[in-house]
Write a protein that holds these residues in place. Sequence first.
Motif, short mmCIF file in Angstrom:
data_model
loop_
_atom_site.label_atom_id
_atom_site.label_comp_id
_atom_site.label_asym_id
_atom_site.label_seq_id
_atom_site.Cartn_x
_atom_site.Cartn_y
_atom_site.Cartn_z
N VAL A 1 4.27 6.61 -1.10
CA VAL A 1 4.82 7.11 0.17
C VAL A 1 6.22 6.54 0.30
O VAL A 1 6.40 5.31 0.36
CB VAL A 1 3.96 6.68 1.37
N ALA B 1 0.83 -1.21 0.00
CA ALA B 1 0.00 0.00 0.00
C ALA B 1 0.86 1.26 0.00
O ALA B 1 0.55 2.24 -0.69
CB ALA B 1 -0.93 0.00 1.21
N PHE B 2 1.96 1.26 0.76
CA PHE B 2 2.86 2.42 0.74
C PHE B 2 3.45 2.64 -0.65
O PHE B 2 3.56 3.77 -1.13
CB PHE B 2 3.99 2.23 1.76
N ALA C 1 0.71 3.97 -2.98
CA ALA C 1 0.31 5.33 -2.60
C ALA C 1 1.45 6.32 -2.76
O ALA C 1 1.31 7.51 -2.44
CB ALA C 1 -0.20 5.35 -1.16
N GLU D 1 -5.71 1.33 -0.71
CA GLU D 1 -4.76 0.29 -1.10
C GLU D 1 -4.65 -0.81 -0.03
O GLU D 1 -4.58 -2.00 -0.36
CB GLU D 1 -3.38 0.90 -1.37
N ARG E 1 -3.23 11.74 2.20
CA ARG E 1 -2.82 10.61 1.38
C ARG E 1 -2.93 9.29 2.14
O ARG E 1 -3.30 8.27 1.58
CB ARG E 1 -1.39 10.79 0.89
N LEU E 2 -2.61 9.34 3.45
CA LEU E 2 -2.70 8.12 4.26
C LEU E 2 -4.16 7.75 4.54
O LEU E 2 -4.54 6.58 4.47
CB LEU E 2 -1.95 8.31 5.58
N TRP F 1 -3.89 5.60 0.65
CA TRP F 1 -3.22 4.50 1.34
C TRP F 1 -4.22 3.53 1.95
O TRP F 1 -4.06 2.31 1.84
CB TRP F 1 -2.28 5.03 2.42
#
Length: 282
Positions: free
Chosen positions: A52, A46-47, A50, A86, A78-79, A83
């Motif tokens: 990150v 997911a990071f 996204a 995701e 975004r988190l 994120w």
Amino acid sequence: MNDDAMDLTEARYELVISVDARRSGEYDDVDKPRMRARIYRVLETAFTHAKVARDAVHMEDRGDGVLLAVAGRVAVTRLLGLWMVEVHENLRDENRALRVPLGLRIGMHVGPVRHDARGISGRAVDLACRLADSNVARRLLDAEKADLVLVTSNSLYEDVVSGGGKFIEAARYSPARLELKEGPVTAWFQLPGRPAPEIPAEPRSSAGGPSSTGGAHSAADTPDTTDTPVGADGDEDDAAGSPGTRYTVHGDMSQHHDNVYQQPVHIGRITDGARSRKERGE
């Protein structure tokens, strides 16, 4: 004082994320490492998706979960948005091949975080962990047969979630009042991909069921965390007058409304409606 020493004494304002696995104690010694590997795949993928950067994320292993702190240079939206989308999709992919699906509870809060050689600490860390471990989060996963529940602090909801954003919908969150060891707080709950959840009522004690005598529960009978639905704006007072609202109370407190009693009932006193006709001279 050098820069490294200064870093240990100064707090950084960061997003803290606590991730816990559902019923981790039920995994045996063979399955637990596989469960842990799935959690890391879900989060790290997911990071990546996204966008990150890995060096913006502090990650600590917690045995049955992961504790994270994301640097302030990464937008909290975004988190909370991309994120989380995701994480949910990755978790669903992992669960397709499992007989017993992996369930995750995620708590989020933004606040001062201190880093040292052994990890992170601070009240922001404590609160994020308490939110993920709350009774409401646990019951929502079971009651809704969900893969994932997100719990945000009230300040994070008001400062970020309520303003909306890409993949962030405030209307999909429901508030509940939590009685934590540090004191009462309001938290906001979301089941990703679903409408705002109905906060489940706290189950009655299995030891003796509801008290028929009105006696007070002992301190040992009262759980550390009491979860109570509150109004849509997070105000517990608003919920008190709304129809269909559930209340969770402990001790000798009770609520009665529009009841007709056909025989003597003890509710701190004998009600007038419960007196026999002979006593009323009828």
